[in-house]
Design an enzyme around this catalytic site. Structure first.
Site, PDB file in Angstrom:
ATOM      1  NE  ARG A   1       8.343   3.016  74.659  1.00 28.21           N
ATOM      2  CZ  ARG A   1       8.246   4.185  75.434  1.00 28.21           C
ATOM      3  NH1 ARG A   1       7.294   4.701  75.734  1.00 28.21           N
ATOM      4  NH2 ARG A   1       9.476   4.767  75.765  1.00 28.21           N
TER       5      ARG A   1
ATOM      6  NE  ARG B   1      12.207   6.280  71.974  1.00 28.34           N
ATOM      7  CZ  ARG B   1      11.149   6.980  72.526  1.00 28.34           C
ATOM      8  NH1 ARG B   1      10.277   7.354  71.803  1.00 28.34           N
ATOM      9  NH2 ARG B   1      11.054   7.326  73.715  1.00 28.34           N
TER      10      ARG B   1
ATOM     11  NE  ARG C   1      14.131   8.295  79.153  1.00 35.72           N
ATOM     12  CZ  ARG C   1      13.289   7.739  78.670  1.00 35.72           C
ATOM     13  NH1 ARG C   1      13.440   6.477  77.975  1.00 35.72           N
ATOM     14  NH2 ARG C   1      12.062   8.230  78.468  1.00 35.72           N
TER      15      ARG C   1
ATOM     16  CE  LYS D   1       6.301  12.976  81.484  1.00 41.76           C
ATOM     17  NZ  LYS D   1       6.987  11.981  81.693  1.00 41.76           N
TER      18      LYS D   1
ATOM     19  NE  ARG E   1      12.205  16.498  79.391  1.00 44.73           N
ATOM     20  CZ  ARG E   1      11.620  15.445  79.667  1.00 44.73           C
ATOM     21  NH1 ARG E   1      11.833  14.702  80.559  1.00 44.73           N
ATOM     22  NH2 ARG E   1      11.026  14.872  78.483  1.00 44.73           N
TER      23      ARG E   1
END
Length: 225
Positions: free
Chosen positions: A134, A168, A179, A13, A88
């Protein structure tokens, strides 16, 4: 144009939001970016947001809605915007309609205050692979790598500036799975909300970035008529 991007974490996104906003000449408004800026600055909002994000949970509605209301009231958003990360859930979607109505926006046919909602669709396994792999540079360089797709030639160091690479906390696989569960329970229902309003377009978000961007541009241009 007034646009919202929805999709699971890792759907791309943020990347597509930047391209689309530039294409249309409207501001990209990312609640995630706003929260991360506050976290890095150690503001009271940042401290509160970090507690939720580190646990893979959503930031409470009242905090998020206040931020969005303030941002959409700024002059550069009067002619259109692209929202990334909000709404959301259905309650936030309903609140967004109220904010736009308060800002003088008239609903179009079907009582929709938005012009188009782009739903970026991607498989959960792909999401987990994208996010958990990542790695970010600890220096203030903004360099981002991926252990599979774009690894650093220097291993655990940034091959551009030499900074240490790290994962992270909310990119850890167990947090990513949480999530995704939260997304399925709380965010996915807004797809039906916007489908009923007649403004939803689903985009296959698997593949090369430029191909996905072409799909997004086509959907936006179709909505513009």
């Amino acid at each position: 144009m007034r646009i919202v991007l929805v999709g699971p974490p890792g759907a791309g996104k943020g990347t597509q939001a930047s391209f689309i906003a530039s294409h249309l000449g409207v501001p990209k408004i990312s609640t995630g970016d706003i929260f991360r800026a506050n976290i890095s600055q150690g503001t009271p909002l940042g401290v509160k947001a970090k507690e939720y994000l580190d646990a893979g949970q959503l930031v409470p509605d009242e905090l998020t809605i206040d931020i969005v209301r303030d941002r959409l009231g700024q002059a550069d958003a009067a002619g259109g915007f692209l929202l990334d990360g909000f709404p959301r859930n259905v309650a936030q979607a309903e609140e967004l309609d109220k904010i736009l109505a308060d800002n003088g926006v008239s609903p179009s046919a079907g009582k929709a205050y938005l012009d188009v909602v782009l739903d970026l669709e991607v498989d959960n396994d792909e999401v987990i692979k994208r996010i958990s792999g990542r790695r970010l540079c600890r220096n203030d360089s903004g360099h981002i790598f991926h252990v599979d797709y774009s690894p650093s030639k220097a291993g655990d160091k940034c091959d551009i500036c030499g900074g240490e690479l790290y994962q992270r906390s909310d990119d850890a696989e167990d947090v990513v799975r949480t999530r995704l569960e939260v997304y399925a329970a709380e965010t996915a229902p807004i797809i039906d909300y916007y489908r009923e309003q007649g403004v939803l377009t689903t985009i296959n978000a698997t593949g090369e970035v430029d191909v996905i961007t072409e799909r997004a541009f086509a959907a936006v241009d179709a909505a513009r008529g």
